[in-house]
Design an enzyme around this catalytic site. Sequence first.
Site, PDB file in Angstrom:
ATOM      1  N   LYS A  54       0.614 -11.747  -2.874  1.00 22.27           N
ATOM      2  CA  LYS A  54       0.102  -9.794  -3.547  1.00 22.27           C
ATOM      3  C   LYS A  54       1.573  -9.395  -4.691  1.00 22.27           C
ATOM      4  O   LYS A  54       1.182  -9.049  -5.243  1.00 22.27           O
ATOM      5  CB  LYS A  54       0.956  -9.036  -2.044  1.00 22.27           C
ATOM      6  N   GLN A  98       5.271  -5.607   5.224  1.00 23.54           N
ATOM      7  CA  GLN A  98       3.991  -6.777   5.669  1.00 23.54           C
ATOM      8  C   GLN A  98       4.112  -6.828   7.531  1.00 23.54           C
ATOM      9  O   GLN A  98       5.191  -6.626   7.954  1.00 23.54           O
ATOM     10  CB  GLN A  98       4.593  -8.031   4.643  1.00 23.54           C
ATOM     11  N   ASP A 121      -1.356   0.684   1.688  1.00 22.51           N
ATOM     12  CA  ASP A 121      -2.142   0.003   2.656  1.00 22.51           C
ATOM     13  C   ASP A 121      -2.650   1.489   4.092  1.00 22.51           C
ATOM     14  O   ASP A 121      -3.365   0.415   4.295  1.00 22.51           O
ATOM     15  CB  ASP A 121      -0.738  -0.064   4.030  1.00 22.51           C
TER      16      ASP A 121
END
Length: 299
Positions: A54, A98, A121
Amino acid sequence: MAAKLIKGAEVAAQIRAELKQEVEELKAKHNIVPGLVTILVGQDPGSVSYVTAKQKTSHELGFYSIQDNQEPDITEAALLALLDKYNKDPKIHGILVQLPLPKHIDSNKVLYGINPDKDVDAFHPVNVGRILIGNYAFLPCTPAGCQELIYRAYGDPKGKEVVVVGRSNIVGKPMVAIMIQKRVGANATVTCVHTGTPKDKMIEHCRRADILIVAAGVPNYIQADWVKEGVCVIDVGVNRIGMTESGKAKLAGDVDFAAVSEKASFITPVPGGVGPMTITMLMKNTVMAAKLAAGLVKL
Ligand code: GUN
């Protein structure tokens, strides 16, 4: 019929090229640099490799990008305080924690601690609600990637029978919400089948699908006689089924690829199908978050 492969890496590269241009324009015209922080608690090898990828992509696109590593024993309160700092930081537009988090931390509490306008997200309940209502800035990355693959390879799913296999909060449920939207790239008739669906009904529904999206988490679950000729198959499954001779994990999707690709018109391979799209959609969400913060787009 031998199916055409939907190559996620190629579609992802195309979208990244489009995003790179948009990032350059944002900088030149508005002096905006999209900012992303990825927060990693502990050093789980899988999570390390995800956040590294990422970060690499966000640097390639010209973002302001921070990798924030925290010790595995960080307290929930300290993690929430860290989120508060980034929620207030005007250079940071997107915040990603994460998952999975260590057991002593309540993941929901943490995800709900992210400002919904920085929640790239799209896991915060405010964003889940916005998506259902149809007034949203971000879509969860994996189902958004599936939608892009369908639209760019197969075409507009308007009026098509879409069957989603699986009802997880990360893929199945948002996939349904996305495909029923009254928008270009959606507007489909959608059925969701799951572990509560009797097997005979599951097969019956799958056989009706023009577009079959599978996120069941069971290797080689979908069989050739469960699908109709010409179906477009999107396989979200990533199942480790052993090791290759060179010591790499051997992966299988949720679809019996060899047999189903004889009947399908389009199919995503595993690996190389949906996987490469997920990080790209995170980048797209971060650009959107930067535009949202600047008032260039409104909800
Ligand atoms: N862990 C595995 N996939 C994801 C994801 O899409 N987002 C976050 N935050 N963590 C993950």
